[in-house]
Design an enzyme around this catalytic site. Structure first.
Site, PDB file in Angstrom:
ATOM      1  N   GLU A 169       0.839  -1.075  -0.112  1.00  0.00           N
ATOM      2  CA  GLU A 169      -0.050  -0.148   0.078  1.00  0.00           C
ATOM      3  C   GLU A 169       0.813   1.104   0.041  1.00  0.00           C
ATOM      4  O   GLU A 169       1.602   1.351   0.589  1.00  0.00           O
ATOM      5  CB  GLU A 169      -0.825   0.088   1.070  1.00  0.00           C
ATOM      6  CG  GLU A 169      -2.023   1.245   1.069  1.00  0.00           C
ATOM      7  CD  GLU A 169      -2.698   1.609   2.422  1.00  0.00           C
ATOM      8  OE1 GLU A 169      -3.522   2.368   2.438  1.00  0.00           O
ATOM      9  OE2 GLU A 169      -2.581   0.724   3.495  1.00  0.00           O
TER      10      GLU A 169
ATOM     11  N   GLU B  78       5.038   4.734   3.954  1.00  0.00           N
ATOM     12  CA  GLU B  78       4.376   6.074   4.012  1.00  0.00           C
ATOM     13  C   GLU B  78       5.727   6.971   4.065  1.00  0.00           C
ATOM     14  O   GLU B  78       6.925   6.583   4.585  1.00  0.00           O
ATOM     15  CB  GLU B  78       3.883   6.106   5.465  1.00  0.00           C
ATOM     16  CG  GLU B  78       3.588   7.266   6.150  1.00  0.00           C
ATOM     17  CD  GLU B  78       2.710   8.351   5.257  1.00  0.00           C
ATOM     18  OE1 GLU B  78       1.532   7.994   4.736  1.00  0.00           O
ATOM     19  OE2 GLU B  78       2.955   9.597   5.123  1.00  0.00           O
TER      20      GLU B  78
ATOM     21  N   ASP C 185      -3.151  11.696  -1.701  1.00  0.00           N
ATOM     22  CA  ASP C 185      -3.243  13.159  -1.602  1.00  0.00           C
ATOM     23  C   ASP C 185      -3.659  13.714  -3.239  1.00  0.00           C
ATOM     24  O   ASP C 185      -2.852  13.251  -4.197  1.00  0.00           O
ATOM     25  CB  ASP C 185      -2.049  13.549  -1.405  1.00  0.00           C
ATOM     26  CG  ASP C 185      -1.540  13.232   0.176  1.00  0.00           C
ATOM     27  OD1 ASP C 185      -2.489  13.264   1.080  1.00  0.00           O
ATOM     28  OD2 ASP C 185      -0.520  13.288   0.503  1.00  0.00           O
TER      29      ASP C 185
ATOM     30  N   ASP D 113     -12.603   9.418  -2.390  1.00  0.00           N
ATOM     31  CA  ASP D 113     -13.940   9.947  -2.406  1.00  0.00           C
ATOM     32  C   ASP D 113     -13.730  11.197  -3.227  1.00  0.00           C
ATOM     33  O   ASP D 113     -14.917  11.872  -3.249  1.00  0.00           O
ATOM     34  CB  ASP D 113     -14.294  10.386  -0.870  1.00  0.00           C
ATOM     35  CG  ASP D 113     -13.630  11.316  -0.364  1.00  0.00           C
ATOM     36  OD1 ASP D 113     -12.400  11.456  -0.436  1.00  0.00           O
ATOM     37  OD2 ASP D 113     -14.337  12.371   0.240  1.00  0.00           O
TER      38      ASP D 113
ATOM     39  N   THR E 186     -10.474   2.153   4.972  1.00  0.00           N
ATOM     40  CA  THR E 186      -9.300   2.675   5.506  1.00  0.00           C
ATOM     41  C   THR E 186      -9.732   3.758   6.383  1.00  0.00           C
ATOM     42  O   THR E 186     -11.149   4.005   6.399  1.00  0.00           O
ATOM     43  CB  THR E 186      -8.336   3.516   4.178  1.00  0.00           C
ATOM     44  OG1 THR E 186      -9.383   4.582   3.726  1.00  0.00           O
ATOM     45  CG2 THR E 186      -8.371   2.695   3.070  1.00  0.00           C
ATOM     46  N   GLU E 187      -8.848   4.580   7.034  1.00  0.00           N
ATOM     47  CA  GLU E 187      -9.188   5.470   7.874  1.00  0.00           C
ATOM     48  C   GLU E 187     -10.053   6.867   7.148  1.00  0.00           C
ATOM     49  O   GLU E 187     -11.082   7.095   7.748  1.00  0.00           O
ATOM     50  CB  GLU E 187      -7.874   6.129   8.606  1.00  0.00           C
ATOM     51  CG  GLU E 187      -7.679   5.694  10.021  1.00  0.00           C
ATOM     52  CD  GLU E 187      -6.325   5.271  10.239  1.00  0.00           C
ATOM     53  OE1 GLU E 187      -5.389   5.438   9.301  1.00  0.00           O
ATOM     54  OE2 GLU E 187      -5.978   4.698  11.282  1.00  0.00           O
ATOM     55  N   TYR E 188      -9.545   7.052   6.108  1.00  0.00           N
ATOM     56  CA  TYR E 188     -10.125   8.077   5.402  1.00  0.00           C
ATOM     57  C   TYR E 188     -11.490   7.512   4.964  1.00  0.00           C
ATOM     58  O   TYR E 188     -12.452   8.371   4.589  1.00  0.00           O
ATOM     59  CB  TYR E 188      -9.293   8.695   3.996  1.00  0.00           C
ATOM     60  CG  TYR E 188      -8.410   9.673   4.635  1.00  0.00           C
ATOM     61  CD1 TYR E 188      -7.355   9.500   5.692  1.00  0.00           C
ATOM     62  CD2 TYR E 188      -8.289  11.062   4.192  1.00  0.00           C
ATOM     63  CE1 TYR E 188      -6.432  10.678   5.962  1.00  0.00           C
ATOM     64  CE2 TYR E 188      -7.575  11.785   4.475  1.00  0.00           C
ATOM     65  CZ  TYR E 188      -6.744  11.717   5.416  1.00  0.00           C
ATOM     66  OH  TYR E 188      -5.752  12.677   5.760  1.00  0.00           O
TER      67      TYR E 188
HETATM   68  N1  SAM Z   1      -4.395   5.530   2.860  1.00  0.00           N
HETATM   69  C1  SAM Z   1      -4.838   6.280   4.077  1.00  0.00           C
HETATM   70  C2  SAM Z   1      -6.272   6.238   4.483  1.00  0.00           C
HETATM   71  O1  SAM Z   1      -6.794   5.984   3.264  1.00  0.00           O
HETATM   72  O2  SAM Z   1      -6.749   6.329   5.263  1.00  0.00           O
HETATM   73  C3  SAM Z   1      -4.129   7.704   4.143  1.00  0.00           C
HETATM   74  C4  SAM Z   1      -4.683   8.566   3.421  1.00  0.00           C
HETATM   75  S1  SAM Z   1      -3.813  10.108   3.272  1.00  0.00           S
HETATM   76  C5  SAM Z   1      -4.714  11.306   2.593  1.00  0.00           C
HETATM   77  C6  SAM Z   1      -2.509   9.807   2.191  1.00  0.00           C
HETATM   78  C7  SAM Z   1      -1.131   9.217   2.812  1.00  0.00           C
HETATM   79  O3  SAM Z   1      -0.116   9.308   1.483  1.00  0.00           O
HETATM   80  C8  SAM Z   1      -0.509  10.595   3.653  1.00  0.00           C
HETATM   81  O4  SAM Z   1      -0.131   9.913   4.960  1.00  0.00           O
HETATM   82  C9  SAM Z   1       0.912  11.004   2.696  1.00  0.00           C
HETATM   83  O5  SAM Z   1       1.930  11.272   3.760  1.00  0.00           O
HETATM   84  C10 SAM Z   1       0.810   9.716   1.994  1.00  0.00           C
HETATM   85  N2  SAM Z   1       1.689   9.966   1.051  1.00  0.00           N
HETATM   86  C11 SAM Z   1       1.496  10.976  -0.039  1.00  0.00           C
HETATM   87  N3  SAM Z   1       2.347  10.759  -1.164  1.00  0.00           N
HETATM   88  C12 SAM Z   1       3.561   9.841  -0.790  1.00  0.00           C
HETATM   89  C13 SAM Z   1       4.503   9.351  -1.577  1.00  0.00           C
HETATM   90  N4  SAM Z   1       4.865   9.818  -2.618  1.00  0.00           N
HETATM   91  N5  SAM Z   1       5.226   8.363  -0.786  1.00  0.00           N
HETATM   92  C14 SAM Z   1       4.772   7.796   0.228  1.00  0.00           C
HETATM   93  N6  SAM Z   1       3.572   8.342   1.028  1.00  0.00           N
HETATM   94  C15 SAM Z   1       2.920   9.303   0.505  1.00  0.00           C
END
Ligand code: SAM
Length: 215
Positions: free
Chosen positions: A45, A70, A119, A155, A194-196
């Site tokens: 993931e 992450e 993101d 979403d 997932t959390e989100y």
């Molecule tokens: N996947 C989780 C969820 O659905 O609850 C977290 C979603 S959060 C919006 C996106 C996560 O991706 C963040 O913790 C961010 O730090 C990580 N992330 C974004 N770009 C990344 C990258 N290039 N490499 C590693 N992690 C990344």
């Protein structure tokens, strides 16, 4: 997801038995599966956040090996704490920016890739940072086994539509597209939130999902 800096989190990550040593990530390419007790598939993931999804997947599928990736130590620390409370033989973490993913895994080493609530990077000049971008698809193409798939949930409809457009001429095809995952009883079988996903679906937002594989 960015959490406030947690003092000492980099050191705790570096010392954790659940997190791969950052200095030797590239030298591990091709041997990630050998680092697990079972010889099952390797699913990763990218952008796992606090690790709820991958931790539950590891519990549900003990024959599969999982790696959660992450970028931020303070976020990863939450996933490490979950592992300390409830350890799993078939789950490890990597702290890195996924931009270097094609150096960290060998060609064909990964059996499945999950992108969850990536993101959005709304500015056009940052489009290449979006995890479902064509640039990232080219990296996934290198590390994913023949017949392997990428699964993406979000979403964010604007991001999702853009991600679907990215498939045109990319060498990838959609095997599944839904704009309301939670309304589909069949697709929800085995779905781990997932959390989100929990947060945004509880606000009434429909969850989009695609599964893609190479043409
Ligand atoms: N996947 C989780 C969820 O659905 O609850 C977290 C979603 S959060 C919006 C996106 C996560 O991706 C963040 O913790 C961010 O730090 C990580 N992330 C974004 N770009 C990344 C990258 N290039 N490499 C590693 N992690 C990344």
């Amino acid at each position: 997801m960015r959490l406030k800096n947690v003092p000492g989190c980099r050191e705790r990550i570096a010392e954790s038995e659940y997190v791969a040593d950052e200095e030797s990530l590239i030298s591990k390419a091709g041997s990630w599966k050998a680092g697990f007790k079972n010889h099952g598939e390797l699913h990763i993931e990218i952008g796992m956040g606090k690790g709820k999804f991958i931790h539950e997947m590891a519990l549900l599928h003990p024959d599969i090996n999982y790696i959660g990736i992450e970028k931020y130590s303070a976020v990863l620390l939450r996933a490490v704490e979950k592992m300390e409370a409830c350890p799993k033989d078939n789950l490890k973490f990597i702290r890195m920016d996924a931009e270097i993913i094609a150096d960290v895994f060998a060609p064909g080493e990964v059996d499945r890739i999950y992108l969850n609530f990536s993101d959005p990077w709304p500015k056009d000049r940052h489009a290449k940072r979006r995890l479902p971008s064509r640039e990232f698809l080219a990296r996934y193409d290198k590390i994913l086994k023949a017949g392997g798939r990428v699964e993406f949930k979000t979403d964010n409809r604007v991001l999702f539509d853009w991600a679907v457009e990215q498939l045109d001429g990319s060498g990838w095809k959609a095997d599944l597209i839904t704009y309301d995952l939670h309304a589909d009883e069949e697709l929800m079988k085995g779905n781990v939130m997932t959390e989100y996903e929990e947060k945004f679906s509880s606000m009434g937002n429909p969850i989009c999902k695609y599964i893609i594989s190479r043409v």
